[in-house]
Design a protein around this motif. Sequence first.
Motif, PDB file in Angstrom:
ATOM      1  N   TYR A 145     -11.934   6.905   8.453  1.00 28.28           N
ATOM      2  CA  TYR A 145     -10.676   6.399   7.871  1.00 28.28           C
ATOM      3  C   TYR A 145     -10.391   4.981   8.380  1.00 28.28           C
ATOM      4  O   TYR A 145     -10.055   4.073   7.616  1.00 28.28           O
ATOM      5  CB  TYR A 145      -9.584   7.372   8.305  1.00 28.28           C
ATOM      6  CG  TYR A 145      -8.188   7.139   7.779  1.00 28.28           C
ATOM      7  CD1 TYR A 145      -7.943   6.998   6.424  1.00 28.28           C
ATOM      8  CD2 TYR A 145      -7.096   7.113   8.661  1.00 28.28           C
ATOM      9  CE1 TYR A 145      -6.634   6.829   5.958  1.00 28.28           C
ATOM     10  CE2 TYR A 145      -5.799   6.954   8.202  1.00 28.28           C
ATOM     11  CZ  TYR A 145      -5.570   6.807   6.849  1.00 28.28           C
ATOM     12  OH  TYR A 145      -4.281   6.650   6.393  1.00 28.28           O
TER      13      TYR A 145
ATOM     14  N   SER B 176      -0.872   6.587  -2.186  1.00 27.21           N
ATOM     15  CA  SER B 176      -2.147   6.832  -1.500  1.00 27.21           C
ATOM     16  C   SER B 176      -2.434   8.292  -1.137  1.00 27.21           C
ATOM     17  O   SER B 176      -2.740   8.592   0.021  1.00 27.21           O
ATOM     18  CB  SER B 176      -2.222   5.969  -0.235  1.00 27.21           C
ATOM     19  OG  SER B 176      -1.931   4.624  -0.544  1.00 27.21           O
TER      20      SER B 176
ATOM     21  N   ASP C 253       0.877  -1.170   0.000  1.00 22.47           N
ATOM     22  CA  ASP C 253       0.000   0.000   0.000  1.00 22.47           C
ATOM     23  C   ASP C 253       0.916   1.223   0.000  1.00 22.47           C
ATOM     24  O   ASP C 253       1.639   1.454   0.969  1.00 22.47           O
ATOM     25  CB  ASP C 253      -0.861  -0.074   1.269  1.00 22.47           C
ATOM     26  CG  ASP C 253      -1.824   1.094   1.465  1.00 22.47           C
ATOM     27  OD1 ASP C 253      -1.487   2.239   1.116  1.00 22.47           O
ATOM     28  OD2 ASP C 253      -2.925   0.849   2.015  1.00 22.47           O
TER      29      ASP C 253
ATOM     30  N   ASP D 155     -10.103   1.357   6.418  1.00 17.86           N
ATOM     31  CA  ASP D 155      -8.874   0.573   6.494  1.00 17.86           C
ATOM     32  C   ASP D 155      -9.151  -0.852   6.977  1.00 17.86           C
ATOM     33  O   ASP D 155      -8.480  -1.794   6.550  1.00 17.86           O
ATOM     34  CB  ASP D 155      -7.848   1.261   7.396  1.00 17.86           C
ATOM     35  CG  ASP D 155      -6.727   1.894   6.571  1.00 17.86           C
ATOM     36  OD1 ASP D 155      -6.457   1.389   5.465  1.00 17.86           O
ATOM     37  OD2 ASP D 155      -6.126   2.879   7.032  1.00 17.86           O
TER      38      ASP D 155
HETATM   39  N1  ARG Z   1      -4.582   9.058   2.197  1.00 18.61           N
HETATM   40  C1  ARG Z   1      -3.848   8.923   3.417  1.00 18.61           C
HETATM   41  C2  ARG Z   1      -3.088  10.206   3.700  1.00 18.61           C
HETATM   42  O1  ARG Z   1      -2.820  10.974   2.791  1.00 18.61           O
HETATM   43  C3  ARG Z   1      -2.852   7.802   3.394  1.00 18.61           C
HETATM   44  C4  ARG Z   1      -3.452   6.444   3.210  1.00 18.61           C
HETATM   45  C5  ARG Z   1      -2.478   5.363   3.543  1.00 18.61           C
HETATM   46  N2  ARG Z   1      -2.997   4.045   3.388  1.00 18.61           N
HETATM   47  C6  ARG Z   1      -3.878   3.477   4.195  1.00 18.61           C
HETATM   48  N3  ARG Z   1      -4.321   2.293   3.912  1.00 18.61           N
HETATM   49  N4  ARG Z   1      -4.323   4.094   5.283  1.00 18.61           N
HETATM   50  O2  ARG Z   1      -2.740  10.439   4.850  1.00 18.61           O
END
Ligand code: ARG
Length: 582
Positions: free
Chosen positions: A319, A126, A123, A323
């Motif tokens: 969030y 992102s 991952d 996840d």
């Molecule tokens: N979009 C999130 C950020 O910018 C990070 C995501 C990371 N990956 C995850 N599976 N939480 O902080």
Amino acid sequence: MKAFLQTLLDQTIDLLKQDGTIPADLQPRFQIDHPKDKAHGDLATNLAMVLAKPARTSPRLLAENIIARLPKSALIRKAEIAGPGFINVFLDPLWLAIQVERSLADPRLGVPLAESPQRVVVDYSSPNLAKEMHVGHLRSTIIGDAMARTLSFLGHQVVRQNHVGDWGTQFGMLLAHMEEVRQGGKSPKMQLSDLEGFYRQAKERFDSSEPFADRARQLVVELQSGDSYCRKLWQEFLEISLSHCQQVYDRLNVLLERDDVVGESFYNDELPQVVADLEEAGLLTVDQEAKCVFLDEFKGQDDAPLPMIVQKKDGGYLYATTDLAAIRYRKRVLNAERILYFVDVRQSLHFQQLFAVARKAGFATEATSLEHMGFGTVMGDDGKPFKTRSGGTVKLADLLDEAEQRAGQLVRAKNPELPEEELAKIGRVVGIASVKYADLSKNRSSDYLFSFDHMISFEGDTAPYLLYAYTRVASIFRKGGLDNQVLTGNVLLNEEVEFDLAGKLVQFGEVLGRVAERGYRDYLCGYLYDLSGIFSSFYKNCPVLTCEDPAIRHSRLMLSQLTAKVLHQGLDLLGIETLERM
Ligand code: ARG
């Protein structure tokens, strides 16, 4: 030879620190010498005598311990204790020469495939799609990519997942602004070429106009309920934002593609089921009308239990919920045996809670390895997180522009005779490589200082230094008219530096193994840097093309060719392009 033993002893010292035999902050100064009398071996070290005092033991006892922990290497025929606690090491140069010959003949350069290949989800990158990618996304993107490349090279099955933030309340505001722009007769596509500016304008409208804010909130509800007009608008926005990301990935030579994007919205329909599963596992508690999971392991201030909220009072998910759904999916559908998250260390608590809850709920089993590969912040000269001069976040695209431009100047000053077109290409490759290498070569979990001046320089542990070292090896083959020919024959290790070079070359596989284990791709950087350094001394001391003895000349060509291949492969695993000349 010394360099080879030095590396093994450094690893042994790490082990001694890990088990508390010696203090973790000790930086021992010890010697490695060539004994005058061959009966005392090829190399001798006083390490045990230096460490005996801090280890509170006798040098001879410690020497035994060190020998027992010395990483196994077929190059070492035997190691013995001598006198008050010296360690004498006997080497097998013939073995080493044969390894070099074999590695050169092997397309994998002697690096074995993993014994038990795993299915690994990586991952990384992102970003949140509401805004443009900024410097904070640099680390995740390039460190994650280096790891994905290394794991694949070792034979693991890698599934890249770009867990983009494409859902949530900010999108209401953005969609409302898109609507207005369109009503004003302008094309949102044009306006969105500056995503950052678009976000700012939307935010301003949201804060200053009540009807706009109402419309934004209404759009969020409609988006969530699947309203087709709203979905279309949202889709249009995402496409544009994703195309910005793709441009950055392509420039950075990062493998991520459109198909790797599996963002937050993907898990939307599964979130009620996730909450139901948590309920069924007896993990849910309602606290101030929000659904939470409390685990004994997580306590906040005053020992108060720390919740992980999975559903807000208004029914909205968070969030953490997404996840959890992602882990469930990655295990059940993607069959992941190992899941790696390349995310800022500041999200450590989130991941600790996430992993614990996911295991308790059965979304992942004990056999599923869940690893947060946290990284530190990119800092500016002022010791604060890296910002533009006016204090704004640094857009990744702007940062890369500047790197390319600065590298272009450096290269032009060095090679004024090269044609403009080639200079531009070299500047681009060197600029991007510099930014990437500066990041990759730093310890993953610490913060690091971003400095164009340091990273774009031919001196020190930098990309230009390494790329230049590569061009130098490549030039031997060009000059000798030997391009593309794989050399076979015998390697002869007569000179000390030839031995050192060979010893370094055969460590490539082991270094990659370490990267794959803990994501410490800085080992690979350190290795390539050392290799370039040893090659430089070799090149200075051992004539290659001008060597008169044909057998030695051939052997030196073989050593040079393996060096070129290892440098090329190593840099490729870091996602760094090489040049044939610069
Ligand atoms: N979009 C999130 C950020 O910018 C990070 C995501 C990371 N990956 C995850 N599976 N939480 O902080």
